[in-house]
Design an enzyme around this catalytic site. Structure first.
Site, mmCIF file in Angstrom:
data_model
loop_
_atom_site.group_PDB
_atom_site.id
_atom_site.type_symbol
_atom_site.label_atom_id
_atom_site.label_comp_id
_atom_site.label_asym_id
_atom_site.label_seq_id
_atom_site.Cartn_x
_atom_site.Cartn_y
_atom_site.Cartn_z
ATOM 1 N N GLN A 135 0.857 -1.181 0.000
ATOM 2 C CA GLN A 135 0.000 0.000 0.000
ATOM 3 C C GLN A 135 0.896 1.234 0.000
ATOM 4 O OE1 GLN A 135 -2.489 -0.206 3.475
ATOM 5 N NE2 GLN A 135 -3.185 1.893 3.269
ATOM 6 N N SER A 138 1.581 6.600 2.522
ATOM 7 C CA SER A 138 2.286 7.612 3.314
ATOM 8 C C SER A 138 3.499 8.170 2.593
ATOM 9 C CB SER A 138 2.766 7.015 4.639
ATOM 10 O OG SER A 138 1.689 6.644 5.436
ATOM 11 N N SER A 170 4.991 -1.421 4.043
ATOM 12 C CA SER A 170 5.273 -2.793 4.468
ATOM 13 C C SER A 170 5.332 -3.704 3.248
ATOM 14 C CB SER A 170 4.164 -3.299 5.399
ATOM 15 O OG SER A 170 4.055 -2.467 6.524
ATOM 16 N N GLU A 253 -8.804 -1.001 6.375
ATOM 17 C CA GLU A 253 -7.645 -1.068 7.266
ATOM 18 C C GLU A 253 -8.112 -1.122 8.711
ATOM 19 O OE1 GLU A 253 -5.024 2.354 7.133
ATOM 20 O OE2 GLU A 253 -3.399 1.168 8.024
ATOM 21 N N SER A 380 -1.886 7.040 14.213
ATOM 22 C CA SER A 380 -1.322 7.236 15.554
ATOM 23 C C SER A 380 -2.436 7.301 16.589
ATOM 24 C CB SER A 380 -0.530 8.554 15.587
ATOM 25 O OG SER A 380 -1.421 9.646 15.487
#
Lengths: 419, 370, 419, 370
Positions: A135, A138, A170, A253, A380
């Protein structure tokens, strides 16, 4: 309210259990047990090989993506059956981590936005583990502020040309495909100028660099794009519709993260049962230890039962909602607290990080060094609280400094320094 | 009453800070980690030249003889820069064992070398997992020879000698000086949470062991010196916590999201306000510890425990919050956040974990109230 | 770093101690000991009479406002001597609460802003307790947002005419004078249109109504103004300079609150020493209890020593700064936590609120019901964290919706409803 | 598996909620407090007419016989409106004592009257300050006569009878039915933290005492029924916590400061997000308790303790945060915030405080893991 299986569910569970007994890689049991969640500790075999092998075997029997339609590689199970399957898969689910992002996030996004042909082509290979997905969202200057991404896509004939950088990706090294969000128009407000693609990770101009983390692992990567070309056919949604497509991914997600609610409490309890603290005394005999454990326990059981409530709602047709943000918000902090607590009980030897010397093969030392990333990756703590406040409780959004401003005019650290 | 360091002590702080800024940038800490040496020999020698850590060692034994307030001042600066130095072992503990329980010959032999950073002493108490207690000491001395295994031993690889807790033929617990390059000593470095402060496993198989002093002090000596060491250790924690807060603040001011510095979000502002509060409470408790240590007060045990419990919590909070403020960058190896987080874990467990000190705090607060 | 008295300090302490031995109302000792902080439990005598009597006696000997200049009723002591005096006054300081606002906030504001004649006239009577003062700042729609006050002052000849309402005014019923902030110009930005006065509380048109609190006490009042006239001579600072004057008061409020750092930990420790939890067992024998107590203890001692550091800094000439916000922020929450903890130990009988039946005369029940107000009055937890973040750590102010806007145009709940 | 209340149960919830919204506005709660009656007799009778709280009492004893899930549904709504009713005493506990340990005659005599809200039973265990334990029971029965003092007794003023723990001539602990209007009983209302749920001190001086059932159950009966009661009590806490959160949310949306609703400040948003999280964890634990209670699971003790520890913490946090969000108004008598805060204190301590339940939670979680 029924915590036990219905007769039909019991039959299904027996079938799943039998299949696992017949097919699972039992030779890995000991190594899998010693693996903390998120960290495969296989030495007898290449972890990726073992993972792919298990995924392929599951796929052949319809267990790989059991809730997906059969035509895309799924098993056509309902959500309760899926939970039963997960419970029965147990230990071996630790082998699925390479595929979580593909199965949990990229797959559902493709299912919602790709063409029928693309779905039939890509999804079965995703499901079977043949093709790993990542994915590409970011960026260095766009973490919590995901819509602030700067990677450019410019139309050129039947292609788009990509330049820019992603981060925190990842499995980028193992991935064959990536879900890529780009900025196609910086002159409009920031959520409006985005476009989504899926990208062949072997395209020329894609460079992946692992990021060394504080715990010495490298679960994440930077991905650089230099004049990478993507056929327009691999666009998902219309140009400018990228944020809407991304919301599909993000919603899934949350649901994926909500499922991962194993806090490791049972291992801590077991540790406290075993740890000697004096003649004929164990840590668990200490009232302070029991009190701390109880506070961890209600979070552990609370998350497990919240997931069950969620699944019951799904089985009645509900969509996974923002309330799923609870799972990671609670479990990441609780894991960090539990690790600190366990190390305290170990005395100075709690410092030992070598699995060969440390208590419980360094389980809690490993969690101590991993939990900070859990509190950040995938949203976060602060972003999750904002999501709960705004999307569940209906409180107002933060006052925006970037509202109704063309993306290229939004203040940044650079403009602040210049200004 | 004057509850602040004196002007002279603050001048010392300034000069030590300048020294460490120059001689111990974070690259030096990383070099120690990369090399796996567990400490920085070059920095240690320079500290010896400046005698910064010898302030509490009397002049007759090669020290400065200034006192413990000065030691606390230096300790805070060591904590601020994550100094990779054997402070907790050689200075805060082994020098104290020698001063309090060593024979005149032992003091004359070792203290000047420690003061000049020509020798490092390690303290070998631990024998594996669990709270440090007298009944967990199984190492034995018989006929002047030591047999046993100690793990973990802080600075055990770097040390020239160790003070080792062991039992004699009569089961009596005692302390022994053992030179670590001598026959019958095998040691290996062990991996810990904070590789900038090395640890070892040491196996003694008949090494020569010299009783410390008259050898008549039991486990109370461990507790006495642990209390004394807890105070400068708390100052290291306070220094580290302050630096972690400063780093978090700086990053939050420079990092933009949603068109504004993240430092303008209340979630960040209040997180850092809470860190500041914890740090200030820790500092104030540490000051009381510094006074009690320097004044030889009978409140030292209480003051040490208070300093320790507060400082451990503050540094753990500050270093974790620093990572959180940094977001993804915070958990990379490249950024320094994890170095503070690792050090906070080391300092939390060295000298025994928080629960040990919580118990002592209340034990001595009860005594003070009675 | 010296925690003990210097020889000079020891002499001073002996003098203070002797004077207290000779002059304090020792007949009230038992009742004062049973009073929790902030709640005088005197039945043998009218609390206000006892308070005034002690204040007058102190005043005659120079102990009432020991750090003030002698010409305004002070004793001319330095800040260390003031601390020594406080320590020696001990129990009897509980008799000073009626005068805290006058001595701590109004007095210093008058000292900075009133004329010399006004100071010589008012301050000695404030100091001696003859005249009680109150602080007329907060309003129903202006609590945390203090500069949002709406009480109007309109110039009329040599007078100003006041209309509006204040709230949360302590001791308004007993006060002879009040420090009053008003809005004199609503067409300018909100901090610019304020003007400060001091007001004779016996002026026609002043009406005081007590506010019943959740703990059934009435420490606070509403004060209504209907065409109240104040001579222009009682203006402090220029018209429009009211916010600057108020900052003097607020700075001194922080210093006053910072001094009040008795968390009541010693009483909790003593309670745990006494509470039986089994045959030959007391609460304090329980490791869980000791662990919780230790966490309270570091806050208790941390606040005490922080106050000492602050005093040491003052004695070297520093000004009381925003770091003094720590005191109340920590102590209010710690008191609430300690009360909940103590009640847990009392079992179901922890419910008993009648002092004649409850353990420790209902000390912890009383704190449970009082501590919520401590977390709000004098600056809420959230405001104090903002002050620390902005004024100590230098982080940016919150994004303001009311910046550079004329006061009368700032959005309110009413405009939001209309809009 | 279905981890949610059924459609029928959710319909019951809706109708009970409408009933309470109509019949138990907060003014009714305040009226009970002002009058000092400790409960609302009119509401109690209406609840009896609707048999809302009789769902778990079998039909043969005048109840509905629907089960415990329905009782939990009703309990949550009682908690939401702060119902001033003797739920914990008469329904969750005394009815259970009768059903589990009462003789047939005792069941026939009292259960239908409880189900119809014609009688209130109180449970008289406590004898002053300290955790409830068998060894703290000093009341005595001799020749069928009870002597002793019980304090505090929930709903002791309102009750028609009590089940009293006492020791017989052989020191054996037992339970006795005592009618409270009979001779030898003196009672007085006592002031507690939550005057909307009354408490009494009861002095027995020779009152007639009838053994409960065969009288052969010891302290384990208290623990068994406390576990059962803990589940609906947790639902009352969850209901109260949800309402406190809703009130805080509404106030924050309507209250303006600095030109914006205070609900737009992250300090408020994140405080309420944390309340929401705690409430959801409590709710999920309570659901497990409801299942265990209704299914007669051997996990009931663990489930009850988990529900209780989570719900107590959630309600205390929610009610304190509600005050905090309301600012100055939050601690006035006039606003309702303190009623939730008081009720959270009552529910935290009724059935024993959090530490008792923490200990039980781990005891039974250990057993489940073994």
């Amino acid at each position: 309210m029924n915590f036990d299986d219905t007769p039909e569910e019991a039959v299904f569970r027996a079938k799943a259990r039998q299949w696992i007994a017949d097919n699972a890689p039992h030779e890995l049991d000991a190594e899998l047990r010693a693996s903390t969640e998120g960290k495969l500790r296989l030495t007898s075999v290449d972890p990726l090989v073992a993972a792919r092998d298990w995924q392929r075997r599951k796929s052949e029997a319809g267990w790989a993506t059991p809730h997906w339609p059969v035509e895309y590689g799924g098993g056509g199970l309902n959500s309760i059956q899926r939970v039963i399957w997960s419970e029965e898969e147990g230990l071996y689910a630790k082998l699925s981590q390479h595929f979580l992002i593909g199965v949990g996030m990229c797959g559902p996004t493709m299912m919602a936005w790709a063409s029928e042909g693309q779905k039939r082509e890509r999804l079965p290979k995703l499901s079977s583990g043949e093709e790993i997905w990542c994915q590409l969202f970011s960026e260095p200057a766009a973490g919590s502020d995901l819509a602030g991404i700067r990677t450019r896509a410019v139309r050129d004939g039947d292609d788009w040309v990509i330049n820019g950088q992603k981060i925190w990706t990842s499995y980028a090294r193992e991935a064959r495909w990536g879900l890529l969000i780009t900025r196609t128009d910086p002159t409009v407000a920031k959520h409006s100028g985005l476009t989504m693609f899926f990208l062949d990770m072997r395209s020329p101009g894609v460079e992946v660099r692992p990021i060394r983390q504080m715990n010495n692992e490298a679960s994440f990567n930077e991905v650089f794009f230099t004049d990478v070309r993507i056929p327009d056919a691999q666009r998902l949604g219309a140009p400018g519709q990228g944020w809407e497509v991304a919301l599909t991914t993000l919603m899934n997600e949350r649901a994926t993260l909500a499922g991962r609610v194993d806090t490791g409490f049972d291992e801590l309890l077991d540790f406290c049962e075993r740890l000697e603290t004096g003649s004929n005394r164990r840590a668990i005999d200490d009232a302070r230890v029991r009190s701390r454990l109880a506070q961890f326990a209600i979070r552990d059981s609370g998350l497990r039962f919240t997931a069950f409530r969620s699944i019951s709602a799904l089985s009645r047709g509900a969509q996974p909602g923002p309330e799923n943000s609870i799972g990671k918000l609670v479990s990441a902090v609780v894991e960090q607290d539990m690790a600190q607590f366990a190390l305290d009980l170990e005395g100075e030897a709690g410092l030992l990080a070598d699995p060969a010397l440390a208590s419980d093969r360094g389980r809690f030392q490993s969690i101590l060094l991993r939990s900070p990333s859990m509190r950040i990756a995938g949203g976060s703590d602060e972003i999750l609280r904002n999501i709960i406040a705004e999307r569940v409780l209906g409180l107002p959004a933060d006052i925006r400094a970037d509202k109704d401003v063309a993306f290229e005019d939004i203040p940044t650290a650079a403009t602040a320094q210049r200004g | 009453m004057q509850f602040e360091f004196s002007d002279e002590q603050q001048e010392l702080r300034d000069s030590v800070r300048r020294f460490f800024e120059r001689e111990c940038p974070v690259t030096a800490v990383r070099a120690v980690i990369d090399a796996g040496t567990g400490y920085d020999p070059a920095l240690w020698r320079k500290v010896g030249d400046g005698a910064f850590l010898a302030t509490a060692i009397p002049e007759e034994y090669g020290g400065i003889g200034a006192g413990y307030l000065e030691l606390c001042v230096v300790a805070e600066e060591c904590g601020r820069v994550l100094a990779p130095l054997p402070t907790l072992s050689a200075i805060y503990q082994v020098a104290e064992y020698l001063m309090i329980a060593g024979s005149e010959a032992q003091k004359r032999r070792w203290l000047p070398r420690i003061a000049a950073a020509e020798a490092i002493g390690a303290l070998a108490l631990n024998e594996g997992v669990g709270e440090m207690r007298a009944d967990r000491v199984a190492a034995r001395v018989s006929g002047g020879r030591l047999i046993g295994e100690k793990l973990p031993v802080a600075d055990g690889m770097a040390a020239d000698f160790a003070i080792v807790a062991a039992r004699d033929e009569a089961e009596t617990l005692g302390f022994y000086l053992v030179e670590l390059d001598a026959p019958g000593v095998a040691r290996e470095a062990v991996e810990t949470l904070d590789p900038s402060r090395g640890h070892a496993r040491i196996v003694f198989s008949g090494a020569e062991a010299e009783p410390l002093g008259k050898g008549d002090r039991g486990w109370t000596l461990v507790e006495e010196i642990r209390d004394r060491a807890a105070v400068p250790a708390a100052f290291e924690q306070v220094g580290g916590a302050d630096r972690a807060l400063a780093d978090a603040r700086d990053y939050a001011l420079g990092r933009y999201a949603f068109g504004r510095p993240i430092a303008s979000f209340q979630a960040i502002k209040h997180m850092l306000a809470d860190v500041y509060v914890a740090n200030e409470l820790a500092r104030s408790n540490a000051y009381y510890g510094a006074w009690a240590l320097s004044a030889g007060s009978d409140k030292l045990s209480l003051a040490a425990a208070s300093a320790r419990v507060a400082a451990t919590a503050a540094f753990q909070r500050a270093s974790a919050s620093n990572i959180q403020v940094h977001g993804g960058m915070g958990f990379t190896w490249e950024y320094d956040c994890h170095l503070y987080y690792r050090r906070s874990a080391y300092l939390a467990l060295a000298l025994g974990g928080p629960s040990l000190w919580e118990d002592r705090l209340i034990e001595f607060r009860r005594a003070a109230a009675a």
